[in-house]
Design a protein around this motif. Sequence first.
Motif, PDB file in Angstrom:
ATOM      1  N   ARG A  93     -14.788  -7.335   7.919  1.00  0.00           N
ATOM      2  CA  ARG A  93     -16.200  -6.694   7.494  1.00  0.00           C
ATOM      3  C   ARG A  93     -16.087  -5.328   8.486  1.00  0.00           C
ATOM      4  N   GLY A  94     -16.841  -4.033   7.460  1.00  0.00           N
ATOM      5  CA  GLY A  94     -16.343  -2.847   9.157  1.00  0.00           C
ATOM      6  C   GLY A  94     -15.107  -3.175  10.028  1.00  0.00           C
ATOM      7  N   PRO A  95     -14.029  -2.929   8.890  1.00  0.00           N
ATOM      8  CA  PRO A  95     -12.445  -3.048  10.257  1.00  0.00           C
ATOM      9  C   PRO A  95     -12.775  -1.332  10.453  1.00  0.00           C
ATOM     10  N   HIS A  96     -11.922  -0.950  11.469  1.00  0.00           N
ATOM     11  CA  HIS A  96     -11.673  -0.038  12.304  1.00  0.00           C
ATOM     12  C   HIS A  96     -10.073   0.146  11.923  1.00  0.00           C
ATOM     13  N   VAL A  97      -9.264   1.060  11.372  1.00  0.00           N
ATOM     14  CA  VAL A  97      -7.681   1.032  11.423  1.00  0.00           C
ATOM     15  C   VAL A  97      -7.402   1.516  12.391  1.00  0.00           C
ATOM     16  N   SER A  98      -5.934   1.814  12.490  1.00  0.00           N
ATOM     17  CA  SER A  98      -5.556   2.586  13.415  1.00  0.00           C
ATOM     18  C   SER A  98      -4.040   2.603  13.282  1.00  0.00           C
ATOM     19  N   ILE A  99      -3.841   3.685  13.045  1.00  0.00           N
ATOM     20  CA  ILE A  99      -2.366   4.236  13.034  1.00  0.00           C
ATOM     21  C   ILE A  99      -1.388   4.949  13.559  1.00  0.00           C
ATOM     22  N   PHE A 100      -0.383   5.093  14.551  1.00  0.00           N
ATOM     23  CA  PHE A 100       0.388   5.528  15.109  1.00  0.00           C
ATOM     24  C   PHE A 100       1.583   5.885  14.266  1.00  0.00           C
ATOM     25  N   VAL A 101       1.892   6.866  14.723  1.00  0.00           N
ATOM     26  CA  VAL A 101       3.411   7.267  14.052  1.00  0.00           C
ATOM     27  C   VAL A 101       4.610   7.335  15.659  1.00  0.00           C
ATOM     28  N   ASN A 102       5.753   5.887  15.732  1.00  0.00           N
ATOM     29  CA  ASN A 102       7.052   5.690  16.645  1.00  0.00           C
ATOM     30  C   ASN A 102       7.244   6.588  16.198  1.00  0.00           C
ATOM     31  N   VAL A 142       0.949  -1.269  -0.057  1.00  0.00           N
ATOM     32  CA  VAL A 142      -0.040  -0.117   0.270  1.00  0.00           C
ATOM     33  C   VAL A 142       0.796   1.110  -0.100  1.00  0.00           C
ATOM     34  N   HIS A 143       1.092   2.077  -0.560  1.00  0.00           N
ATOM     35  CA  HIS A 143       1.903   3.150  -1.143  1.00  0.00           C
ATOM     36  C   HIS A 143       0.822   4.547  -0.114  1.00  0.00           C
ATOM     37  N   ILE A 144       1.138   4.710   1.087  1.00  0.00           N
ATOM     38  CA  ILE A 144       0.734   5.692   1.693  1.00  0.00           C
ATOM     39  C   ILE A 144       2.318   7.054   1.849  1.00  0.00           C
ATOM     40  N   ASP A 170      -4.546   9.516   9.233  1.00  0.00           N
ATOM     41  CA  ASP A 170      -6.655   9.943   8.653  1.00  0.00           C
ATOM     42  C   ASP A 170      -6.795   9.131   7.107  1.00  0.00           C
ATOM     43  N   GLU A 171      -6.131   9.490   6.001  1.00  0.00           N
ATOM     44  CA  GLU A 171      -5.772   9.435   4.603  1.00  0.00           C
ATOM     45  C   GLU A 171      -5.484   7.796   4.853  1.00  0.00           C
ATOM     46  N   ALA A 172      -4.495   7.492   5.520  1.00  0.00           N
ATOM     47  CA  ALA A 172      -3.667   6.150   5.511  1.00  0.00           C
ATOM     48  C   ALA A 172      -4.455   5.210   6.071  1.00  0.00           C
ATOM     49  N   GLN A 173      -5.039   5.589   7.344  1.00  0.00           N
ATOM     50  CA  GLN A 173      -6.269   4.886   7.391  1.00  0.00           C
ATOM     51  C   GLN A 173      -7.839   3.893   7.032  1.00  0.00           C
ATOM     52  N   GLU A 174      -7.855   5.551   5.860  1.00  0.00           N
ATOM     53  CA  GLU A 174      -9.621   5.223   5.737  1.00  0.00           C
ATOM     54  C   GLU A 174      -8.456   4.173   4.254  1.00  0.00           C
ATOM     55  N   LEU A 175      -7.935   4.377   3.540  1.00  0.00           N
ATOM     56  CA  LEU A 175      -6.801   3.516   2.295  1.00  0.00           C
ATOM     57  C   LEU A 175      -6.882   1.911   2.485  1.00  0.00           C
ATOM     58  N   ILE A 176      -6.356   1.925   3.903  1.00  0.00           N
ATOM     59  CA  ILE A 176      -6.328   0.617   4.067  1.00  0.00           C
ATOM     60  C   ILE A 176      -7.265  -0.012   4.816  1.00  0.00           C
ATOM     61  N   GLN A 177      -8.590   0.474   5.400  1.00  0.00           N
ATOM     62  CA  GLN A 177      -9.984   0.175   5.730  1.00  0.00           C
ATOM     63  C   GLN A 177     -10.258  -0.001   4.125  1.00  0.00           C
ATOM     64  N   LYS A 178     -10.512   0.581   3.415  1.00  0.00           N
ATOM     65  CA  LYS A 178     -11.503   0.204   2.099  1.00  0.00           C
ATOM     66  C   LYS A 178     -10.715  -1.064   1.554  1.00  0.00           C
TER      67      LYS A 178
END
Length: 324
Positions: free
Chosen positions: A118-127, A93-95, A101-109
Motif C-alpha cells: 500500500r502506497g509504496p515509495h521506491v528509490s533507485i540508485f545507480v551504482n 520490468v522493462h526499465i 524517476d520514471e522507473a521508480q514510478e513504474l515499479i511503484q505502480k
Amino acid sequence: MSERSRCFLLRSVWVLLVGWSSLQLVAQTPVTGESSQPAPANQTASPRLRANSNAKLGIGDLIEIGVFGVPDLSTKTRISGSGDIYFPLIDYVHIADLTTDEAQELIQKRLEDGGFVRGPHVSIFVNESASQAITLMGEVNHPGPYPAIGERHLFDLISAAGGLTDKAGRNVTIERRGDPAQKIDLQLSPNLAEDTKNNVDILPGDTIIVSRAGIIYVVGDVNRPSGFMIEDNTLTVLKALALAGGSTRTSALSKTKILRQTPNGVQEIPVNLKKVLYAKSPDMALVKGDVLFIPGSSTKAAAYRGAEAAMSMSTSLAILAVRP
C-alpha cells in the motif's frame, strides 16, 4: 494533580502513541497474506538509497532498488541485455531508456496495482552506469571512456585519466549527452588544488574535452629562440621577446615580422619592434601558431666584427709595446 490522575494521563498518552505507530506500519506492510519479517537490526526508519533522478538507465547498468519500510524487497540487480530487471512480486520490468524517476514510478505502480504494497515509495540508485560512460578527450594522459560510478567530479575524472599532459591548455568543455546545446565551458587555474569552483559535477554520458594550449614561436636574432605556450591570445610581441631572452645587439628590430597562417596561406605582418619598445607604436597580440621572426642586421654585424677586429689589433700592439 493527584498521583493516580498523573498515572492515568501517562498511560493514555502511551496508548495513543502506540496506536499511531501501528497505523503507520500498516500503511507500509505487504498485503500478501504472510506475516512480515522483522527488519534487520541495522535497518533504520529512513530510506537508505538516494535516487539520482536525472540519470537515464540503460543495458548493463548496476542499480539498487529499495522500498521504504519493506526491507525484504530491497535488491541490487543489473539491467539485462533486453533492458529488463527481475523484481520480487512483480516479475520482470522493462526499465531501459527510462530515467530513474520514471522507473521508480513504474515499479511503484506495479506494486500498488498488484495489491502487494500500500502506497509504496521506491528509490533507485545507480551504482554503475555501464550504458553511459563518461568520455575524456583531448590533452589527458589516458583519454577514453570511464565508468560513471557514484558521484563524479571533473578533477576526479582528470586524475583517473592520468592527469593533464604537458601540452594541455586551461580551457575545458563539458558536453551533456543528448543535449548538445547544454555545454559548459571552464577555464582552469594553474593550481587545480585551489580551483574548487571549477570542480563541477559530471553526469553519466558526459564528454569532457581538454584543450591543447596554442604555441607561438620566436625565431631569428634573439638570445633563446623557442616555442611558448599561449592561452586565449594573451601573449603580445613584447612578452614573447622577453620570454626569448630579448634581442641581440645585431638584431634588426625595425624589420621584425609576424608570420601567420591563414586560410589563404601565410601572411606576413610587419612590426617595427624598435618603435614598440620605445612606446611609439602599440604592442601587438599574437595568436596560436604565430611565428615571430626578428632578423639580424648585416650592417650591425659587420660593424661589430670591425670593432672586434680593431680591438683585437690594438690589444696585440699594446702587448708588443710593453715587451722589453
